[in-house]
Design a protein around this motif. Sequence first.
Motif, PDB file in Angstrom:
ATOM      1  N   GLU A 142       0.846  -1.187   0.000  1.00  0.00           N
ATOM      2  CA  GLU A 142       0.000   0.000   0.000  1.00  0.00           C
ATOM      3  C   GLU A 142       0.885   1.240   0.000  1.00  0.00           C
ATOM      4  OE1 GLU A 142      -3.347   2.109   2.798  1.00  0.00           O
ATOM      5  OE2 GLU A 142      -3.294  -0.070   2.679  1.00  0.00           O
ATOM      6  N   ILE A 143       0.670   2.108  -0.974  1.00  0.00           N
ATOM      7  CA  ILE A 143       1.481   3.312  -1.112  1.00  0.00           C
ATOM      8  C   ILE A 143       1.027   4.355  -0.097  1.00  0.00           C
ATOM      9  CG2 ILE A 143       2.064   5.233  -2.632  1.00  0.00           C
ATOM     10  CD1 ILE A 143       1.902   3.320  -4.958  1.00  0.00           C
ATOM     11  N   GLU A 144       1.997   4.891   0.637  1.00  0.00           N
ATOM     12  CA  GLU A 144       1.715   5.980   1.570  1.00  0.00           C
ATOM     13  C   GLU A 144       2.055   7.295   0.881  1.00  0.00           C
ATOM     14  OE1 GLU A 144       3.286   7.876   5.778  1.00  0.00           O
ATOM     15  OE2 GLU A 144       3.974   5.886   5.212  1.00  0.00           O
ATOM     16  N   MET A 145       1.024   8.030   0.505  1.00  0.00           N
ATOM     17  CA  MET A 145       1.216   9.319  -0.165  1.00  0.00           C
ATOM     18  C   MET A 145       1.447  10.409   0.875  1.00  0.00           C
ATOM     19  SD  MET A 145       1.035   8.788  -3.445  1.00  0.00           S
ATOM     20  CE  MET A 145       0.909  10.465  -4.058  1.00  0.00           C
ATOM     21  N   SER A 146       2.320  11.333   0.546  1.00  0.00           N
ATOM     22  CA  SER A 146       2.567  12.476   1.417  1.00  0.00           C
ATOM     23  C   SER A 146       1.470  13.519   1.239  1.00  0.00           C
ATOM     24  CB  SER A 146       3.907  13.114   1.066  1.00  0.00           C
ATOM     25  OG  SER A 146       4.021  14.397   1.669  1.00  0.00           O
ATOM     26  N   SER A 202       2.182  16.288  -1.447  1.00  0.00           N
ATOM     27  CA  SER A 202       2.025  16.128  -2.904  1.00  0.00           C
ATOM     28  C   SER A 202       1.122  17.243  -3.408  1.00  0.00           C
ATOM     29  CB  SER A 202       1.404  14.766  -3.222  1.00  0.00           C
ATOM     30  OG  SER A 202       2.266  13.721  -2.835  1.00  0.00           O
ATOM     31  N   ASP A 206       4.274  14.226  -7.000  1.00  0.00           N
ATOM     32  CA  ASP A 206       3.784  13.161  -6.127  1.00  0.00           C
ATOM     33  C   ASP A 206       4.936  12.692  -5.260  1.00  0.00           C
ATOM     34  OD1 ASP A 206       1.206  13.238  -7.079  1.00  0.00           O
ATOM     35  OD2 ASP A 206       1.457  11.540  -8.433  1.00  0.00           O
ATOM     36  N   TYR A 235       5.814   9.953  -2.224  1.00  0.00           N
ATOM     37  CA  TYR A 235       5.299   8.782  -1.525  1.00  0.00           C
ATOM     38  C   TYR A 235       6.442   7.989  -0.910  1.00  0.00           C
ATOM     39  CZ  TYR A 235       6.171   7.035  -6.284  1.00  0.00           C
ATOM     40  OH  TYR A 235       6.725   6.757  -7.505  1.00  0.00           O
ATOM     41  N   ARG A 236       6.091   7.225   0.124  1.00  0.00           N
ATOM     42  CA  ARG A 236       7.106   6.473   0.854  1.00  0.00           C
ATOM     43  C   ARG A 236       7.511   5.238   0.060  1.00  0.00           C
ATOM     44  NH1 ARG A 236       8.889   7.212   5.796  1.00  0.00           N
ATOM     45  NH2 ARG A 236       7.077   8.333   6.566  1.00  0.00           N
ATOM     46  N   ASP A 277       9.716   1.519  -0.376  1.00  0.00           N
ATOM     47  CA  ASP A 277       9.694   0.289   0.408  1.00  0.00           C
ATOM     48  C   ASP A 277      10.857   0.192   1.398  1.00  0.00           C
ATOM     49  OD1 ASP A 277      11.637  -0.129  -1.482  1.00  0.00           O
ATOM     50  OD2 ASP A 277      10.783  -1.976  -2.271  1.00  0.00           O
ATOM     51  N   TRP A 289      11.487   8.713   1.157  1.00  0.00           N
ATOM     52  CA  TRP A 289      10.431   9.331   0.346  1.00  0.00           C
ATOM     53  C   TRP A 289      10.884   9.424  -1.104  1.00  0.00           C
ATOM     54  CZ3 TRP A 289       5.660  10.040   2.162  1.00  0.00           C
ATOM     55  CH2 TRP A 289       5.500  10.023   3.553  1.00  0.00           C
ATOM     56  N   ASP A 293       9.520  14.005   3.450  1.00  0.00           N
ATOM     57  CA  ASP A 293       8.707  14.437   2.315  1.00  0.00           C
ATOM     58  C   ASP A 293       8.926  15.914   2.020  1.00  0.00           C
ATOM     59  OD1 ASP A 293       7.384  15.108   4.698  1.00  0.00           O
ATOM     60  OD2 ASP A 293       5.406  14.515   3.969  1.00  0.00           O
TER      61      ASP A 293
END
Length: 80
Positions: free
Chosen positions: A6-10, A13, A26, A28-29, A31, A35, A56
Amino acid sequence: MDDEFEIEMSPLSQALTDGGKSVQADIYRGDTGGWILEVIDEFGNSTVWDDEFDTDANALDEARATIRDEGIDSLIGIKS
């Protein structure tokens, strides 16, 4: 076994505009916990930085610095 990442968006963004042109930054964190910065232009072209950022906010600062130093056109590709 279904291992969906699951992508963790900042929340940082956002669209960045300069000289009447806009790109979407965009953030995102990754793996590994850092960031990732990806900038997408109006044609769907994507520029992804090779290195991850510690925060981020650092990623957003890099996108803004690139636009300031190299111009927003450096992040806009051609229409395919």
